[in-house]
Design an enzyme around this catalytic site. Structure first.
Site, PDB file in Angstrom:
ATOM      1  N   SER A 269     -19.632 -16.718 -16.126  1.00  7.03           N
ATOM      2  CA  SER A 269     -20.331 -15.505 -16.562  1.00  7.03           C
ATOM      3  C   SER A 269     -19.813 -15.073 -17.925  1.00  7.03           C
ATOM      4  CB  SER A 269     -20.097 -14.383 -15.556  1.00  7.03           C
ATOM      5  OG  SER A 269     -20.497 -13.149 -16.125  1.00  7.03           O
TER       6      SER A 269
ATOM      7  N   HIS B 279     -24.051 -18.044 -16.932  1.00  6.56           N
ATOM      8  CA  HIS B 279     -24.516 -16.930 -16.115  1.00  6.56           C
ATOM      9  C   HIS B 279     -24.464 -15.653 -16.962  1.00  6.56           C
ATOM     10  CE1 HIS B 279     -24.971 -14.978 -12.092  1.00  6.56           C
ATOM     11  NE2 HIS B 279     -24.252 -14.007 -12.631  1.00  6.56           N
TER      12      HIS B 279
ATOM     13  N   ASP C  72     -25.027 -11.656 -16.966  1.00  5.73           N
ATOM     14  CA  ASP C  72     -25.159 -10.471 -16.119  1.00  5.73           C
ATOM     15  C   ASP C  72     -25.813  -9.348 -16.911  1.00  5.73           C
ATOM     16  OD1 ASP C  72     -23.928 -11.192 -13.547  1.00  5.73           O
ATOM     17  OD2 ASP C  72     -22.136 -11.533 -14.756  1.00  5.73           O
TER      18      ASP C  72
ATOM     19  N   MET D 178     -27.185  -5.584 -16.866  1.00  2.00           N
ATOM     20  CA  MET D 178     -27.025  -4.328 -16.111  1.00  2.00           C
ATOM     21  C   MET D 178     -27.638  -3.182 -16.892  1.00  2.00           C
ATOM     22  SD  MET D 178     -23.030  -4.785 -15.176  1.00  2.00           S
ATOM     23  CE  MET D 178     -22.355  -6.355 -14.658  1.00  2.00           C
TER      24      MET D 178
ATOM     25  N   HIS E  25     -28.920 -12.971 -14.338  1.00  3.84           N
ATOM     26  CA  HIS E  25     -28.718 -12.172 -13.127  1.00  3.84           C
ATOM     27  C   HIS E  25     -29.133 -10.743 -13.464  1.00  3.84           C
ATOM     28  CE1 HIS E  25     -25.586 -10.571  -9.969  1.00  3.84           C
ATOM     29  NE2 HIS E  25     -26.821 -10.192  -9.703  1.00  3.84           N
TER      30      HIS E  25
ATOM     31  N   MET F  55     -29.470  -7.180 -12.816  1.00  2.00           N
ATOM     32  CA  MET F  55     -29.032  -6.020 -12.029  1.00  2.00           C
ATOM     33  C   MET F  55     -29.669  -4.796 -12.671  1.00  2.00           C
ATOM     34  SD  MET F  55     -25.067  -7.128 -11.476  1.00  2.00           S
ATOM     35  CE  MET F  55     -25.036  -8.309 -12.803  1.00  2.00           C
TER      36      MET F  55
ATOM     37  N   MET G  65     -23.573 -12.166  -3.275  1.00  2.00           N
ATOM     38  CA  MET G  65     -22.550 -11.409  -4.019  1.00  2.00           C
ATOM     39  C   MET G  65     -21.277 -11.369  -3.185  1.00  2.00           C
ATOM     40  SD  MET G  65     -23.747 -10.527  -6.969  1.00  2.00           S
ATOM     41  CE  MET G  65     -22.264  -9.611  -7.444  1.00  2.00           C
TER      42      MET G  65
ATOM     43  N   GLY H 218     -21.784  -4.935 -10.562  1.00  2.00           N
ATOM     44  CA  GLY H 218     -21.673  -3.871 -11.558  1.00  2.00           C
ATOM     45  C   GLY H 218     -20.427  -3.925 -12.421  1.00  2.00           C
TER      46      GLY H 218
ATOM     47  N   GLY I  33     -16.878  -6.338 -13.713  1.00  2.00           N
ATOM     48  CA  GLY I  33     -16.156  -7.600 -13.714  1.00  2.00           C
ATOM     49  C   GLY I  33     -14.768  -7.424 -13.118  1.00  2.00           C
TER      50      GLY I  33
ATOM     51  N   ASP J 181     -20.949 -15.145  -6.386  1.00  2.00           N
ATOM     52  CA  ASP J 181     -20.723 -14.418  -7.641  1.00  2.00           C
ATOM     53  C   ASP J 181     -19.770 -13.254  -7.407  1.00  2.00           C
ATOM     54  OD1 ASP J 181     -20.870 -13.100 -10.056  1.00  2.00           O
ATOM     55  OD2 ASP J 181     -23.033 -12.760 -10.006  1.00  2.00           O
ATOM     56  N   GLY J 182     -18.616 -13.313  -8.063  1.00  2.00           N
ATOM     57  CA  GLY J 182     -17.697 -12.185  -8.034  1.00  2.00           C
ATOM     58  C   GLY J 182     -16.348 -12.540  -7.428  1.00  2.00           C
ATOM     59  N   GLY J 183     -15.279 -12.397  -8.222  1.00  2.00           N
ATOM     60  CA  GLY J 183     -13.927 -12.617  -7.726  1.00  2.00           C
ATOM     61  C   GLY J 183     -13.630 -14.064  -7.368  1.00  2.00           C
TER      62      GLY J 183
HETATM   63 ZN    ZN Z   1     -23.761 -12.168 -11.831  1.00  2.00          ZN
END
Ligand code: ZN
Length: 192
Positions: A20, A45, A47, A49, A78, A80, A149, A154, A156, A187-189
């Site tokens: 990302s 990727h 993101d 928002m 992605h 959001m 997710m 929302g 990082g 996606d995430g962590g």
């Molecule tokens: Zn994402």
């Protein structure tokens, strides 16, 4: 499909990495995306928002347009944002290859997915940590990808939520039953 587009075909037969750009130093974005490509990333990727659908603002189509010039990798977007349908064409014109849209807050997800496909792009649906896998049942046959997710969207640099592991297993099972060949993304962590 011309040669340039063929280079951007999304590969589908192995574990893939989609770094990302949210994790990049924005002052050196082009450079860092080129580094990710050289290091073996499969796609980039992005993101997006809107400060409304999620409590944060990020980037829009002009960033995609700039990145399109510095990488041959597929660009996955992605979204959001509250009204993804309004922005699809703009992102396609900027050079996007794949759209990930949320199940949450979309009153007519089927229409959004069909719009993405009508624009000739790959479509994926995203579900948040508290959203059950079962919501994918009717839409899965229309998708090339599902994104689970593994943090709340929302922000990082959050920690992976281990409670999502069971859901990932369930989604994999559903994909095998309903649309084998679709990609399952997290996606995430995510770290080594
Ligand atoms: Zn994402």
């Amino acid at each position: 499909m011309n040669e340039k587009e063929r280079g951007r075909e999304v590969k589908t037969d192995f574990v893939k990495l989609a770094p990302s750009i949210l994790a990049a130093d924005f002052a050196r974005l082009g450079e860092q995306v080129a580094e990710a490509e050289q290091a073996g990333a499969d796609r980039i990727h992005i993101d997006v928002m809107d400060g409304h659908f999620v409590p944060n603002l990020s980037m829009g189509a002009p960033i995609v347009q700039s990145l399109r010039r510095v990488t041959c990798l597929p660009l996955e977007i992605h979204l959001m944002i509250s009204d993804p349908d309004f922005f699809l064409e703009e992102f396609v014109e900027a050079g996007s290859d794949l759209f990930l849209v949320h199940w949450e807050g979309n009153g007519n997800l089927h229409r959004t997915v069909q719009r993405i496909k009508a624009l000739g792009k790959r479509a994926g649906v995203v579900i948040n940590p508290a959203t059950p896998a079962a919501v994918l049942e009717e839409i899965l046959q229309d998708l090339e990808q599902v994104l689970v997710m593994t943090v709340n969207p929302g922000l990082g640099h959050q920690h992976f939520l281990p409670t999502t592991l069971q859901k990932i297993r369930r989604v994999r099972h559903m994909i095998e039953q309903i649309k084998p060949g679709s990609d399952l993304e997290v996606d995430g962590g995510i770290d080594s």
